[in-house]
Design an enzyme around this catalytic site. Structure first.
Site, mmCIF file in Angstrom:
data_model
loop_
_atom_site.group_PDB
_atom_site.id
_atom_site.type_symbol
_atom_site.label_atom_id
_atom_site.label_comp_id
_atom_site.label_asym_id
_atom_site.label_seq_id
_atom_site.Cartn_x
_atom_site.Cartn_y
_atom_site.Cartn_z
ATOM 1 N N ASP A 264 -12.030 35.144 -1.118
ATOM 2 C CA ASP A 264 -11.865 34.273 0.222
ATOM 3 C C ASP A 264 -13.208 34.476 0.977
ATOM 4 O OD1 ASP A 264 -9.096 34.243 -0.722
ATOM 5 O OD2 ASP A 264 -8.609 35.907 0.587
ATOM 6 N N ASP B 206 -7.228 31.341 0.406
ATOM 7 C CA ASP B 206 -6.528 31.845 0.154
ATOM 8 C C ASP B 206 -5.978 30.875 1.378
ATOM 9 O OD1 ASP B 206 -5.065 34.611 0.891
ATOM 10 O OD2 ASP B 206 -4.997 34.297 3.296
ATOM 11 N N HIS C 41 -2.053 28.809 3.081
ATOM 12 C CA HIS C 41 -1.148 28.971 3.603
ATOM 13 C C HIS C 41 -0.726 27.994 4.446
ATOM 14 C CE1 HIS C 41 -1.647 33.655 2.750
ATOM 15 N NE2 HIS C 41 -2.378 34.135 3.870
ATOM 16 N N HIS D 242 3.943 30.696 7.314
ATOM 17 C CA HIS D 242 3.587 31.449 6.167
ATOM 18 C C HIS D 242 4.551 33.233 6.243
ATOM 19 C CE1 HIS D 242 2.191 33.863 2.819
ATOM 20 N NE2 HIS D 242 2.523 33.137 2.440
ATOM 21 N N HIS E 20 -3.648 32.359 9.482
ATOM 22 C CA HIS E 20 -4.869 31.788 8.915
ATOM 23 C C HIS E 20 -5.107 31.299 7.584
ATOM 24 C CE1 HIS E 20 -3.214 35.436 6.613
ATOM 25 N NE2 HIS E 20 -4.196 35.102 5.693
ATOM 26 N N LYS F 25 -4.359 30.607 -2.964
ATOM 27 C CA LYS F 25 -3.308 31.625 -3.771
ATOM 28 C C LYS F 25 -3.019 32.203 -2.675
ATOM 29 C CE LYS F 25 -6.397 35.600 -2.822
ATOM 30 N NZ LYS F 25 -6.035 35.503 -1.214
ATOM 31 N N CYS G 17 -7.761 41.808 -0.506
ATOM 32 C CA CYS G 17 -7.164 41.158 -1.180
ATOM 33 C C CYS G 17 -8.474 41.387 -2.465
ATOM 34 C CB CYS G 17 -8.239 39.576 -1.195
ATOM 35 S SG CYS G 17 -5.794 38.655 0.156
#
Ligand code: VGL
Ligand code: ZN
Length: 221
Positions: free
Chosen positions: A18, A57, A59, A63, A92, A117, A162
């Site tokens: 990330d 990351d 989303h 989310h 984010h 992810k 993470c």
């Protein structure tokens, strides 16, 4: 003096977790000093490591990990998700937004796979290997194994979320795991014990999972 670690360019891989503008100063979920990882990671990519994998990351809007999706809730509170406790975050890394890109200061030449992810609308995914329901696999382990990588060196953001969850899962999946501490930065939420989530994560990884924390200057070809 800590011992030097010789990097095997064939079976060792660098995992970049990330490294995205939203986790850096000025970003939506800024990690203190988060941009300090960039020069360290770029040095590692130019030097001992031939192969790298990056996670992103990623989303969808609305989310389930966003506090904004839970009326009356604020960022950094915890709610009960169907799969267990889930920390709520500011919006984010929304898919396609500038803050969700891999940081443009990152040397991407040796990044061979980018794994996104957290795209499942109702399940978060801190770990690069397993979503937060702790059952849904991202299949990253299969890719790494098929490529012959046996030892993973972890870098990126955030140390206490993470990176920590990825390290723990990587150990459980049978990889050797090393965290490169100066190539990581953490969010640092206060725990009930009064300790920071960064210290708790480091202790847990070192003591329970046997994961060494090293500094990048110890890594050599
Ligand atoms: C992360 C919180 C929410 C991380 C991602 O990269 O550590 N933390 N989403
Ligand atoms: Zn996230």
């Amino acid at each position: 003096m800590a011992e030097r670690i010789r990097i095997d360019p064939v079976t060792d891989a660098l995992l970049l977790v990330d490294v995205q503008p939203d986790f850096m100063p000025g970003g939506a979920l800024a990690v203190p000093d988060g941009d300090a990882v960039l020069p360290v990671i770029n040095r590692l990519l130019a030097g001992p490591f031939r192969h790298a994998v990056a996670t992103q990351d990623w989303h969808p809007p609305g989310h389930a990990s966003f506090a904004s999706a839970h009326p009356g809730r604020a960022p950094f509170e915890t709610v009960g998700a169907p799969y267990g406790p889930q920390t709520l975050w500011p919006d984010h890394c929304v898919q396609g937004s500038p803050g969700a890109a891999l940081h443009n200061g990152l040397d991407q030449a040796r990044i061979e796979l980018i794994l996104r992810k957290g795209w499942h609308p109702s399940v978060d995914s801190y770990s690069a290997f397993r979503e937060n329901d702790r059952t849904t696999s991202t299949c990253l382990d299969a890719w790494l194994r098929a490529r012959g990588f046996r030892r993973l060196f972890l870098t990126g953001l955030a140390t206490d979320f993470c990176v920590a969850w990825s390290a723990e899962d990587a150990v459980a999946l049978g990889f050797s795991v090393v965290v490169i501490e100066d190539a990581c930065r953490g969010i640092g939420l206060p725990a009930a014990s009064g300790h920071s989530s960064i210290d708790i994560a480091r202790e847990r990884l070192q003591r329970t999972f046997g994961v060494p924390f090293v500094t990048s200057d110890l890594l050599a070809t």
